[in-house]
Structure formats: structure tokens, C-alpha cells
Design a protein around this motif. Sequence first.
Motif, PDB file in Angstrom:
ATOM      1  N   GLY A  37       0.819  -1.221   0.000  1.00 57.96           N
ATOM      2  CA  GLY A  37       0.000   0.000   0.000  1.00 57.96           C
ATOM      3  C   GLY A  37       0.843   1.256   0.000  1.00 57.96           C
ATOM      4  N   GLN A  38       2.127   1.135   0.278  1.00 55.92           N
ATOM      5  CA  GLN A  38       2.998   2.307   0.234  1.00 55.92           C
ATOM      6  C   GLN A  38       3.404   2.603  -1.220  1.00 55.92           C
ATOM      7  OE1 GLN A  38       5.978   1.078   3.344  1.00 55.92           O
ATOM      8  NE2 GLN A  38       5.402   3.047   4.199  1.00 55.92           N
ATOM      9  N   PHE A  39       3.989   3.766  -1.409  1.00 54.39           N
ATOM     10  CA  PHE A  39       4.333   4.180  -2.769  1.00 54.39           C
ATOM     11  C   PHE A  39       5.714   4.817  -2.811  1.00 54.39           C
ATOM     12  CE2 PHE A  39       3.674   8.797  -2.352  1.00 54.39           C
ATOM     13  CZ  PHE A  39       2.938   8.864  -1.168  1.00 54.39           C
ATOM     14  N   VAL A  40       6.181   5.053  -4.026  1.00 62.00           N
ATOM     15  CA  VAL A  40       7.439   5.782  -4.224  1.00 62.00           C
ATOM     16  C   VAL A  40       7.157   7.028  -5.049  1.00 62.00           C
ATOM     17  CG1 VAL A  40       9.062   3.850  -4.039  1.00 62.00           C
ATOM     18  CG2 VAL A  40       7.958   4.291  -6.235  1.00 62.00           C
ATOM     19  N   MET A  41       7.965   8.065  -4.844  1.00 61.33           N
ATOM     20  CA  MET A  41       7.919   9.241  -5.714  1.00 61.33           C
ATOM     21  C   MET A  41       9.084   9.091  -6.692  1.00 61.33           C
ATOM     22  SD  MET A  41       5.293  11.166  -4.954  1.00 61.33           S
ATOM     23  CE  MET A  41       5.512  12.826  -5.562  1.00 61.33           C
ATOM     24  N   VAL A  42       8.748   9.101  -7.966  1.00 62.02           N
ATOM     25  CA  VAL A  42       9.710   8.763  -9.010  1.00 62.02           C
ATOM     26  C   VAL A  42      10.106  10.016  -9.785  1.00 62.02           C
ATOM     27  CG1 VAL A  42      10.088   7.336 -11.055  1.00 62.02           C
ATOM     28  CG2 VAL A  42       8.483   6.579  -9.293  1.00 62.02           C
ATOM     29  N   ARG A  43      11.390  10.245  -9.883  1.00 65.04           N
ATOM     30  CA  ARG A  43      11.861  11.305 -10.784  1.00 65.04           C
ATOM     31  C   ARG A  43      11.977  10.670 -12.162  1.00 65.04           C
ATOM     32  NH1 ARG A  43      14.235  16.027 -11.768  1.00 65.04           N
ATOM     33  NH2 ARG A  43      16.419  16.121 -12.366  1.00 65.04           N
ATOM     34  N   VAL A  44      11.198  11.191 -13.106  1.00 64.08           N
ATOM     35  CA  VAL A  44      11.051  10.460 -14.363  1.00 64.08           C
ATOM     36  C   VAL A  44      12.121  10.784 -15.387  1.00 64.08           C
ATOM     37  CG1 VAL A  44       8.572  10.095 -14.108  1.00 64.08           C
ATOM     38  CG2 VAL A  44       9.391  12.160 -15.239  1.00 64.08           C
ATOM     39  N   GLY A  45      12.947  11.809 -15.114  1.00 60.03           N
ATOM     40  CA  GLY A  45      13.992  12.134 -16.093  1.00 60.03           C
ATOM     41  C   GLY A  45      15.031  13.041 -15.467  1.00 60.03           C
ATOM     42  N   ASP A  46      16.032  13.407 -16.245  1.00 59.39           N
ATOM     43  CA  ASP A  46      17.113  14.241 -15.720  1.00 59.39           C
ATOM     44  C   ASP A  46      16.892  15.728 -15.979  1.00 59.39           C
ATOM     45  OD1 ASP A  46      18.441  11.973 -14.888  1.00 59.39           O
ATOM     46  OD2 ASP A  46      19.383  11.697 -16.859  1.00 59.39           O
ATOM     47  N   THR A  47      15.847  16.056 -16.736  1.00 51.68           N
ATOM     48  CA  THR A  47      15.634  17.464 -17.074  1.00 51.68           C
ATOM     49  C   THR A  47      14.617  18.082 -16.112  1.00 51.68           C
ATOM     50  OG1 THR A  47      13.839  16.899 -18.553  1.00 51.68           O
ATOM     51  CG2 THR A  47      16.050  16.961 -19.516  1.00 51.68           C
ATOM     52  N   LEU A  48      14.364  19.381 -16.273  1.00 49.44           N
ATOM     53  CA  LEU A  48      13.438  20.067 -15.373  1.00 49.44           C
ATOM     54  C   LEU A  48      11.982  19.870 -15.789  1.00 49.44           C
ATOM     55  CD1 LEU A  48      15.323  23.393 -14.643  1.00 49.44           C
ATOM     56  CD2 LEU A  48      15.011  21.429 -13.155  1.00 49.44           C
ATOM     57  N   ASP A  49      11.764  19.258 -16.920  1.00 49.91           N
ATOM     58  CA  ASP A  49      10.388  19.038 -17.372  1.00 49.91           C
ATOM     59  C   ASP A  49      10.161  17.548 -17.596  1.00 49.91           C
ATOM     60  OD1 ASP A  49       7.851  19.344 -18.331  1.00 49.91           O
ATOM     61  OD2 ASP A  49       8.522  19.713 -20.396  1.00 49.91           O
ATOM     62  N   PRO A  50       9.309  16.880 -16.836  1.00 49.38           N
ATOM     63  CA  PRO A  50       8.509  17.451 -15.753  1.00 49.38           C
ATOM     64  C   PRO A  50       9.341  17.651 -14.485  1.00 49.38           C
ATOM     65  CG  PRO A  50       7.842  15.170 -16.234  1.00 49.38           C
ATOM     66  CD  PRO A  50       8.993  15.478 -17.101  1.00 49.38           C
ATOM     67  N   LEU A  51       9.006  18.711 -13.785  1.00 49.01           N
ATOM     68  CA  LEU A  51       9.758  19.080 -12.600  1.00 49.01           C
ATOM     69  C   LEU A  51       9.426  18.159 -11.421  1.00 49.01           C
ATOM     70  CD1 LEU A  51      11.579  21.245 -11.288  1.00 49.01           C
ATOM     71  CD2 LEU A  51       9.509  22.559 -10.799  1.00 49.01           C
ATOM     72  N   LEU A  52       8.146  17.827 -11.329  1.00 52.97           N
ATOM     73  CA  LEU A  52       7.691  17.089 -10.141  1.00 52.97           C
ATOM     74  C   LEU A  52       7.846  15.581 -10.319  1.00 52.97           C
ATOM     75  CD1 LEU A  52       4.408  19.092  -9.467  1.00 52.97           C
ATOM     76  CD2 LEU A  52       6.616  19.356  -8.335  1.00 52.97           C
ATOM     77  N   ARG A  53       8.144  14.936  -9.213  1.00 52.83           N
ATOM     78  CA  ARG A  53       8.162  13.473  -9.215  1.00 52.83           C
ATOM     79  C   ARG A  53       6.730  12.955  -9.382  1.00 52.83           C
ATOM     80  NH1 ARG A  53      12.780  11.068  -6.630  1.00 52.83           N
ATOM     81  NH2 ARG A  53      14.328  12.685  -6.245  1.00 52.83           N
ATOM     82  N   ARG A  54       6.603  11.716  -9.778  1.00 55.46           N
ATOM     83  CA  ARG A  54       5.291  11.101  -9.946  1.00 55.46           C
ATOM     84  C   ARG A  54       5.124   9.972  -8.927  1.00 55.46           C
ATOM     85  NH1 ARG A  54       4.954  15.247 -12.628  1.00 55.46           N
ATOM     86  NH2 ARG A  54       4.098  15.373 -14.744  1.00 55.46           N
TER      87      ARG A  54
END
Length: 261
Positions: A37-54
Motif C-alpha cells: 500500500g505504500q508508494f514511491v515518488m519517481v523522478r522520471v527524467g534528468d531534465t526540469l520538465d517534468p519538474l515534479l516526481r510522480r
Amino acid sequence: MTEFQEKSTVTARESLAGDVFRLTVQAPRIAAAAQPGQFVMVRVGDTLDPLLRRPLSIHQVLPDGGLRLLFKVVGKGTGLLAELGPGRKIDLIGPLGRGFSLAPAGSACLIGGGMGMAPLYFLAQRLLRGKPGPGHDQVLLGARNRAELSLPAAEFSGLGYPLHLATDDGSLGHHGFVPELLDDVLPSVRQVYVCGPYPMMRMVALKCRTAGVACQVSLETHMACGLGVCLGCAVTVAAGGYKHVCKDGPVFAADEVLWKM
Ligand SMILES: Cc1cc2nc3c(=O)[nH]c(=O)nc-3n(C[C@H](O)[C@H](O)[C@H](O)COP(=O)(O)OP(=O)(O)OC[C@H]3O[C@@H](n4cnc5c(N)ncnc54)[C@H](O)[C@@H]3O)c2cc1C
Ligand code: FES
């Protein structure tokens, strides 16, 4: 609760059905601490777009420190994730949030709709700990079509769970929505765990309340930080006031939620 930031390596990427992917990454510290039930916040790339983790649910924890994420491509972030092949690096923060409370004795029913199946597999694995099999526990899964449902169904089945399936187009199992399958099983169930689209969870929560069966729901909201800082994931609760899905949830007792019509 302890959380880690891990620069993980992707070890496998599988395309399950068109826009649905499964990514396996090495993240031993997160894997060791994770609860269903827990989750991870994923940084989807090395650039600033998208800025926010998913935010993505922890779908499976593997004995070698691997983590599996199951996701559907719905926008830029998940689109970039789907392009990451073996050897690529991915930055994760987790495990985050409060997961499912494992209920004491009594049979359980796990209900997953669409990508809501993701956290339930880990839960299904954990419920088997120290037991020879699932006993009277059962799994209800719903998806758009056979392609989306086949592999998850095979995997739950591989754990030994009896399955009840529904597809929107009738290509596998019941032609319709997964809560429609609940009426037959509810009388023999003590605890329901559900994750999926909001209307589906609301319907399941209502059926459980009417039947007097305990129900835990895993809510989804937009999340900017996932860490209780931005307050962007607030939901109103039945007792009045707000709770934050990232810190107080994502799993809540269904009766705690103020369900919107
Ligand atoms: C705790 C948690 C666990 C999650 N686990 C999974 C998972 O295991 N697998 C999975 O496929 N998805 C999961 N999600 C949803 C996932 O986070 C979003 O689909 C993802 O962030 C979309 O990013 P994007 O950049 O691809 O799309 P965006 O460009 O950000 O958005 C595309 C579209 O999707 C909508 N959307 C985006 N995020 C959400 C959301 N959280 N709730 C409702 N609508 C949204 C947007 O409004 C927009 O219409 C989870 C969400 C939460 C909060
Ligand atoms: S996502 Fe920022 S507080 Fe919950």
C-alpha cells in the motif's frame, strides 16, 4: 517511518498491454522497508520538465532487492518512464505513506480496478506470509479488456488466489464492472481491500458499509511532493476537516472518507 532516496538501476521493462508497462528496478533499501500500500515518488527524467516526481505504488518486492512498478501511460511523466530500458538510472524516494493494515483472522477480499491492481499484488503476497495458501481469501480484478487483465490475473492465480474477473468489453470474465462481482462474495468476507478508480471504490465502500464489512481504500490524488510538505493532496474526511493522502494515506478506512457523489 523511514524513507530513502535511491538512485536505482532499471533491470527490466515489460510492455504488458499497449499503454501498460512494468518496470523492475534495483532499490534494496526501499524494498527492505516497504509495506503493501505504500508508494514511491519517481523522478522520471534528468531534465526540469517534468519538474515534479510522480507517485507510483509499490507493486512487487523481489527477494534480490528489486522493486516492480506497474503503470499506465497517461501523460508526459509516465510516457518518459515507459522509455527507460535496462541499465538506465531512476531516482526514487520511498517507501512513502501508510499502507494497508493487515486484518486479523477472517477471510479477505482484494479488489483491484485498472492500475489499482498495482499495490494489491504486494498485499496478496504479504497476506500469504506464514500461511500455506490463501485459505478463503479471494481476489476480484477489473480492467478495460483481456489484454490488460491477462498477466495480472495469471500472477494472482500463481499465488493460489481464487479469482473473479470483469472487463469493460466482456473479453474476459464478467462483462461489466468489478463491484458487480462483490455481492456474491461479500457474505463470506470479513475484510475488503480496494484500489482503483474513485467511483469504483465508492461503490465498494458503500456495499461494504451496508453489509457491515470492514473496508480499506487506497486513494489517489495529484501529489506534488509526496512528503506532507505542499498540502496539495488534501481530502475532506467524514469526521470533518482534511487529511493528506501522502502522509495520512494513501490507505484509509473507507468510512473515514467523505465520498463525493
Ligand atoms: C499514491 C499513488 C499511487 C499511484 N500508483 C500508481 C500506479 O501504481 N500505477 C499507475 O499507473 N498510476 C499510479 N498512480 C497515478 C500516477 O501517479 C499518475 O498517473 C501519474 O502521476 C501521471 O503522470 P503523467 O506525467 O504521466 O501525467 P500528467 O501529465 O501529470 O497527467 C495526465 C492526466 O492524468 C491525470 N492524473 C495525473 N495524476 C493523477 C492522479 N494522481 N489522480 C488522478 N488523475 C491524475 C491528469 O489530471 C491528466 O488528466 C498513483 C497515484 C498516487 C497518488
Ligand atoms: S503531496 Fe505534498 S503534502 Fe501531500
